[in-house]
Enzyme design. Structure first.
Site, PDB file in Angstrom:
ATOM      1  N   ALA A  69      55.402  29.040 -12.024  1.00  0.00           N
ATOM      2  CA  ALA A  69      56.243  30.241 -11.979  1.00  0.00           C
ATOM      3  C   ALA A  69      55.315  31.459 -12.038  1.00  0.00           C
ATOM      4  O   ALA A  69      54.159  31.342 -12.443  1.00  0.00           O
ATOM      5  CB  ALA A  69      57.187  30.237 -13.168  1.00  0.00           C
ATOM      6  N   GLY A 108      56.128  25.143 -12.708  1.00  0.00           N
ATOM      7  CA  GLY A 108      57.163  25.208 -11.680  1.00  0.00           C
ATOM      8  C   GLY A 108      56.710  24.579 -10.369  1.00  0.00           C
ATOM      9  O   GLY A 108      57.532  24.085  -9.588  1.00  0.00           O
ATOM     10  N   GLU A 111      57.367  21.079 -10.660  1.00  0.00           N
ATOM     11  CA  GLU A 111      58.832  20.910 -10.675  1.00  0.00           C
ATOM     12  C   GLU A 111      59.408  20.989  -9.251  1.00  0.00           C
ATOM     13  O   GLU A 111      60.347  20.267  -8.920  1.00  0.00           O
ATOM     14  CB  GLU A 111      59.471  21.956 -11.590  1.00  0.00           C
ATOM     15  CG  GLU A 111      59.144  21.672 -13.060  1.00  0.00           C
ATOM     16  CD  GLU A 111      59.619  22.762 -14.002  1.00  0.00           C
ATOM     17  OE1 GLU A 111      59.187  23.921 -13.826  1.00  0.00           O
ATOM     18  OE2 GLU A 111      60.433  22.464 -14.897  1.00  0.00           O
ATOM     19  N   GLU A 131      53.396  24.380 -19.477  1.00  0.00           N
ATOM     20  CA  GLU A 131      54.215  25.442 -20.060  1.00  0.00           C
ATOM     21  C   GLU A 131      54.038  25.615 -21.557  1.00  0.00           C
ATOM     22  O   GLU A 131      54.064  26.737 -22.062  1.00  0.00           O
ATOM     23  CB  GLU A 131      55.698  25.206 -19.748  1.00  0.00           C
ATOM     24  CG  GLU A 131      56.105  25.513 -18.314  1.00  0.00           C
ATOM     25  CD  GLU A 131      55.903  24.344 -17.360  1.00  0.00           C
ATOM     26  OE1 GLU A 131      55.190  23.380 -17.706  1.00  0.00           O
ATOM     27  OE2 GLU A 131      56.466  24.388 -16.250  1.00  0.00           O
TER      28      GLU A 131
HETATM   29  N1  3HC Z   1      51.558  33.495 -12.292  1.00  0.00           N
HETATM   30  C1  3HC Z   1      50.994  34.682 -12.025  1.00  0.00           C
HETATM   31  N2  3HC Z   1      49.676  34.868 -11.896  1.00  0.00           N
HETATM   32  C2  3HC Z   1      48.886  33.799 -12.046  1.00  0.00           C
HETATM   33  C3  3HC Z   1      49.400  32.528 -12.324  1.00  0.00           C
HETATM   34  C4  3HC Z   1      50.799  32.395 -12.458  1.00  0.00           C
HETATM   35  N3  3HC Z   1      51.383  31.201 -12.700  1.00  0.00           N
HETATM   36  N4  3HC Z   1      48.386  31.655 -12.426  1.00  0.00           N
HETATM   37  C5  3HC Z   1      47.272  32.359 -12.194  1.00  0.00           C
HETATM   38  N5  3HC Z   1      47.565  33.651 -11.976  1.00  0.00           N
HETATM   39  C6  3HC Z   1      46.632  34.721 -11.635  1.00  0.00           C
HETATM   40  C7  3HC Z   1      45.603  34.951 -12.721  1.00  0.00           C
HETATM   41  O1  3HC Z   1      46.090  35.865 -13.684  1.00  0.00           O
HETATM   42  C8  3HC Z   1      44.453  35.499 -11.918  1.00  0.00           C
HETATM   43  O2  3HC Z   1      44.749  36.849 -11.647  1.00  0.00           O
HETATM   44  P1  3HC Z   1      43.549  37.902 -11.501  1.00  0.00           P
HETATM   45  O3  3HC Z   1      42.716  37.435 -10.359  1.00  0.00           O
HETATM   46  O4  3HC Z   1      44.237  39.184 -11.306  1.00  0.00           O
HETATM   47  O5  3HC Z   1      42.827  37.798 -12.806  1.00  0.00           O
HETATM   48  C9  3HC Z   1      44.536  34.751 -10.606  1.00  0.00           C
HETATM   49  O6  3HC Z   1      45.880  34.270 -10.529  1.00  0.00           O
HETATM   50  C10 3HC Z   1      43.587  33.573 -10.489  1.00  0.00           C
HETATM   51  O7  3HC Z   1      43.758  32.749 -11.635  1.00  0.00           O
HETATM   52  P2  3HC Z   1      42.536  31.996 -12.289  1.00  0.00           P
HETATM   53  O8  3HC Z   1      41.389  32.911 -12.441  1.00  0.00           O
HETATM   54  O9  3HC Z   1      43.053  31.303 -13.496  1.00  0.00           O
HETATM   55  O10 3HC Z   1      42.213  30.950 -11.124  1.00  0.00           O
HETATM   56  P3  3HC Z   1      41.642  29.488 -11.238  1.00  0.00           P
HETATM   57  O11 3HC Z   1      41.381  29.034  -9.882  1.00  0.00           O
HETATM   58  O12 3HC Z   1      40.556  29.425 -12.248  1.00  0.00           O
HETATM   59  O13 3HC Z   1      42.847  28.614 -11.833  1.00  0.00           O
HETATM   60  C11 3HC Z   1      45.107  27.856 -12.034  1.00  0.00           C
HETATM   61  C12 3HC Z   1      44.026  28.434 -11.103  1.00  0.00           C
HETATM   62  C13 3HC Z   1      44.682  26.442 -12.480  1.00  0.00           C
HETATM   63  C14 3HC Z   1      46.412  27.808 -11.301  1.00  0.00           C
HETATM   64  C15 3HC Z   1      45.187  28.746 -13.299  1.00  0.00           C
HETATM   65  O14 3HC Z   1      45.350  30.087 -12.877  1.00  0.00           O
HETATM   66  C16 3HC Z   1      46.320  28.442 -14.223  1.00  0.00           C
HETATM   67  O15 3HC Z   1      46.204  27.556 -15.046  1.00  0.00           O
HETATM   68  N6  3HC Z   1      47.426  29.177 -14.107  1.00  0.00           N
HETATM   69  C17 3HC Z   1      48.557  29.036 -14.964  1.00  0.00           C
HETATM   70  C18 3HC Z   1      49.329  27.791 -14.636  1.00  0.00           C
HETATM   71  C19 3HC Z   1      50.571  27.710 -15.455  1.00  0.00           C
HETATM   72  O16 3HC Z   1      50.555  27.846 -16.677  1.00  0.00           O
HETATM   73  N7  3HC Z   1      51.700  27.449 -14.807  1.00  0.00           N
HETATM   74  C20 3HC Z   1      52.942  27.329 -15.476  1.00  0.00           C
HETATM   75  C21 3HC Z   1      53.651  28.627 -15.434  1.00  0.00           C
HETATM   76  S1  3HC Z   1      55.118  28.608 -16.400  1.00  0.00           S
HETATM   77  C22 3HC Z   1      56.245  27.847 -15.390  1.00  0.00           C
HETATM   78  O17 3HC Z   1      55.908  27.396 -14.322  1.00  0.00           O
HETATM   79  C23 3HC Z   1      57.640  27.856 -15.899  1.00  0.00           C
HETATM   80  C24 3HC Z   1      58.535  26.919 -15.127  1.00  0.00           C
HETATM   81  O18 3HC Z   1      58.593  25.689 -15.789  1.00  0.00           O
HETATM   82  C25 3HC Z   1      59.914  27.467 -15.007  1.00  0.00           C
END
Ligand code: 3HC
Ligand code: NAI
Length: 704
Positions: A69, A108, A111, A131
């Site tokens: 998400a 997400g 999902e 999450e």
């Molecule tokens: N939403 C918005 N921005 C995100 C994002 C997300 N889910 N994931 C990463 N970003 C952004 C980062 O803030 C960063 O922004 P910046 O360049 O401005 O600093 C950019 O994307 C690149 O991120 P990373 O530097 O972390 O890139 P990597 O290649 O090292 O890693 C990744 C990629 C493994 C996808 C890592 O970014 C990550 O772990 N992201 C979070 C994943 C996550 O927690 N997803 C679950 C979200 S909650 C959800 O999905 C709820 C659902 O169940 C309803």
């Protein structure tokens, strides 16, 4: 025939030979923003109506499938369409939908894949539901669909830890149908879809699978395990509740329960804290001085000193594929350093981080342990980790200036010393930088990059690039006694010592801070690090001690009695027979009581709340000074240092975020009140006062 249509700016619909590719192109991580959700919904609707299409493939553009998400939308009013509805629509589609996963499918993103009818993943791809690490639970069907595919136990493993599976593991657990090893996910997905087309494969809805079963004993075991682990965190336990619902109810009702729990977590300060931490960890590397600076190439790392830190730093570098030459004082010390490194590497093999052959190759080919500084002549970067003494360090740097090649980076791992003075021992102060690793250096994730007056921006850029390669989080700090972390530690530890002087016991202080969420209390930390370190620091500072400084004389006494902490079996705690679990020791309480008596203090009692408030007020006040002086550039830098180097609970976001949450005015009022007893220690930082006057938060300084 090939047709292509952009559903919107971030999603395209492409038809070729009755197969449809729905491609998400929302860099950098294809997060499921409102536009992506709307595009996906429109694309599935279009596919459902498209009489010349049999199968749709959802695929990500760029380096990964979908990163989850869009976290930046959290905490703001929700935007339609909601992700669960989009995924339900995918699942309800009457024609097969295939998810083609490469790179990562997280949150997400996974999902969405679970809502699809078939899944193919590229070898090495990571699939996970992280999450809980953001203080949430999977809120778009993950807690209901995943256990239907993998069983409850495995689903709980993934959901409550946030740890992803590799594509290969996902195949084993029935999470994906196929793993592609050819390296071209688009091609592999088209081939798979073609097979499904030929077989006239049916839609296969995860949500229609039978309700997953779990016996009461298993669920109770999970509950106990999670309660034990939670230490104040709520998300994993809430996720368990959602998965339990999957075992009791049909999909529709389960999804309603999941949503309710998800929305409740969305409102918690823990969610705000963890998401602050997430963005802070990424913002620490965004510095004005790095904009035009290119990192210098580093392949060959030199390390001087092979004690606790030197051996750890060498190990970290070897595990990240650097060649390492380590210089010690003599052959014996060099051999001991090699043994220590071999022990660390063997432990990495045991933990499955390294294979046995690679371990042998490292020791035989990539590590040199010597007593001859001239062997550092070809090193690109040399990290000094000798005794914490200015004289010794200056001698080492003079030697390095003689032997290192022009342009080599000379770094010091000093904990407290003035790096400008160390740099002055060389003829190339622009090549000198502080790289402050934390113990054990091959495990701890924090690296303070200490920038001295003459350090060139290229060096700073190189240090940040090095940290990335080492898998560490780098934070920029300026030169002062203790930089960011240790300077703060000295200050809040002093506040804790004052409470001991006034009547608290070290054990109550540790318990209160653990209950707040710290990994360890300050006295257990002191025992782990060794009480000789604190003693040496007090000695070093003796000359500048202010007459009004309240002195923890018992700590010197502990040192003189040889109670150096865990390594001697006794410190603040007793450690019977090498145990790492400390027991309280009345003898220590007696020593503290004696100091009180000498100081003429009548002991009083403290509530746990007051202990935490005083500790945090000291931390925040000194942190404000650190920002004022430019030692830390932003409050978020301090948050990351404390979370990654000092056991501060990540779910509180870091001390500056926690201070904003509590209210700066209330903290300042506490400081004024404490100052009535001791206005030498409790001097409000001008920045804190200013922020309160302007009704602003520390966070307002993160974006300036
Ligand atoms: N939403 C918005 N921005 C995100 C994002 C997300 N889910 N994931 C990463 N970003 C952004 C980062 O803030 C960063 O922004 P910046 O360049 O401005 O600093 C950019 O994307 C690149 O991120 P990373 O530097 O972390 O890139 P990597 O290649 O090292 O890693 C990744 C990629 C493994 C996808 C890592 O970014 C990550 O772990 N992201 C979070 C994943 C996550 O927690 N997803 C679950 C979200 S909650 C959800 O999905 C709820 C659902 O169940 C309803
Ligand atoms: P240590 O005492 O374990 O190791 C120091 C090593 O340096 C010894 O093996 C010694 O033989 C070697 N040495 C001394 N002089 C030398 C010389 N001239 N040439 C080559 N080798 C020499 O000390 P430790 O704990 O590893 O600390 C090293 C540095 O790291 C210090 O500056 C310390 O402040 C800093 N540091 C320590 C941390 C810790 O938790 N121990 C954490 C972060 C930094």
């Amino acid at each position: 025939m090939k047709t292509e249509a952009a559903m919107n700016e971030v999603l395209s619909y492409e038809r070729e030979n009755r197969l449809v590719l729905i491609t998400i192109a929302n860099p950098p991580v294809n997060a499921l923003s409102q536009q992506v959700r709307a595009g996906l919904l429109a694309a599935i609707d279009k596919f459902a109506m498209d009489e010349s299409a049999d199968i749709a493939i959802i695929i990500g553009n760029g380096r990964l499938f979908i990163g989850g998400a869009d976290i930046s939308e959290f905490g703001k009013p929700p935007l339609e369409p909601r992700l669960p509805d989009v995924i339900n629509r995918v699942e309800a589609c009457e024609k097969p939908v295939l998810a083609a996963i490469h790179g990562t499918a997280l949150g997400g993103g996974l999902e969405v894949a679970l809502g699809a009818h078939y899944r193919i993943a590229q070898g090495g791809a990571k699939l996970g539901l992280p999450e809980v690490r953001l203080g949430l639970l999977p809120g778009a069907g993950g807690t209901q669909r995943l256990p239907r595919l993998t069983g409850v136990d495995q689903a709980l493993n993934m959901i409550t830890s946030g740890t992803p599976l590799t594509a290969e593991q996902a195949l084993e657990h029935g999470l994906v149908d196929r793993v592609d090893t050819q390296g071209d996910i688009r091609r592999a997905a088209l081939l798979f879809a073609r097979e499904l087309q030929v077989e006239n494969a049916p839609v296969r809805r995860t949500g229609a699978l039978p309700r997953p079963t779990a016996d009461a004993v298993l669920l109770q075991q999970w509950r106990e395990r999670l309660e034990h682990r939670a230490r104040g965190e709520v998300a994993a336990l809430s996720a368990l509740e959602a998965v339990e619902a999957a075992t009791r109810t049909e999909l529709g009702e389960g999804l309603v329960t999941e949503r309710k729990l998800f929305l409740a977590l969305m409102q918690t300060p823990q969610r705000a804290g963890l998401i602050h931490a997430f963005f802070a960890e990424r913002a620490v590397g965004k510095l004005a001085e790095l904009r035009d600076a290119n990192p210098l190439p580093v392949e060959h790392v030199g390390v001087v000193g092979g004690g606790t830190m030197g051996a750890g730093i060498a190990t970290a570098a070897l595990l990240s594929d650097f060649d390492v030459t380590l210089v010690e004082r003599d052959e014996g010390a060099a051999a001991r350093a090699r043994d220590t490194i071999a022990t660390y590497l063997t432990a990495a093999v045991k933990r499955g981080k390294l294979d046995e052959t690679a371990c042998q190759a490292i020791l035989e080919e990539r590590l040199q342990t010597v007593d001859d500084y001239s062997r550092l002549a070809h090193a690109d970067l040399i990290i000094e980790a000798v005794f914490e003494s200015m004289d010794v360090k200056k001698t080492v740097f003079r030697t390095l200036d003689d032997v290192a090649r022009p342009g080599a980076i000379l770094a010091t791992n000093t904990s407290y010393l003035d790096i400008n003075e160390i740099a002055s021992a060389t003829n190339r102060p622009e090549s000198v930088i502080g790289l402050h690793f934390f113990s054990p250096a091959h495990v701890m994730k924090l690296l303070e990059v200490v920038v001295a007056d003459r350090t060139s921006p290229e060096l700073v850029a190189t240090a940040f690039a090095l940290a990335r390669r080492l898998g560490k989080t780098a934070v920029r700090a300026g030169v002062c006694d203790g930089f960011i972390g240790n300077r703060l530690l000295s200050h809040y530890r002093a506040a804790a010592d004052h409470m001991l002087l006034d009547g608290a016991s070290p054990y109550q202080v540790d318990r209160a801070l653990r209950a707040y969420g710290f990994a360890m209390g300050p006295y257990a930390v002191a025992d782990l690090a060794g009480l000789d370190i604190g003693y040496a620091t007090r000695q070093r500072r003796a000359a500048e001690r202010h007459p009004r400084e309240r002195y923890p004389a018992w700590a010197d006494e502990l040192y003189h009695q040889g109670r150096l902490g865990q390594k001697t079996g006794k410190g603040y705690y007793r450690y019977p027979e090498g145990s790492r679990q400390g027991l309280e020791d009345p003898a220590v309480e007696k020593l503290i009581a004696a100091t009180r008596e000498q100081a003429g203090v009548t002991p009083r009692s403290f509530t746990d709340r007051e202990i935490v408030d005083r500790y945090m007020a000291a931390m925040v006040n000194e942190a404000a000074r650190i920002i004022e002086e430019g030692i830390a550039q932003r409050p978020l830098d301090i948050d990351v240092v404390l979370v990654h180097g000092y056991g501060f609970p990540r779910w509180r976001g870091g001390p500056m975020h926690a201070a904003d949450q509590r209210g700066l005015a209330s903290i300042l009022a506490d400081i004024h009140r404490y100052a009535e007893e001791d206005d030498h220690f409790w001097r409000p930082a001008p920045l804190l006062t200013q922020l309160v006057e302007q009704d602003r938060q520390f966070n307002s300084l993160n974006h300036s």
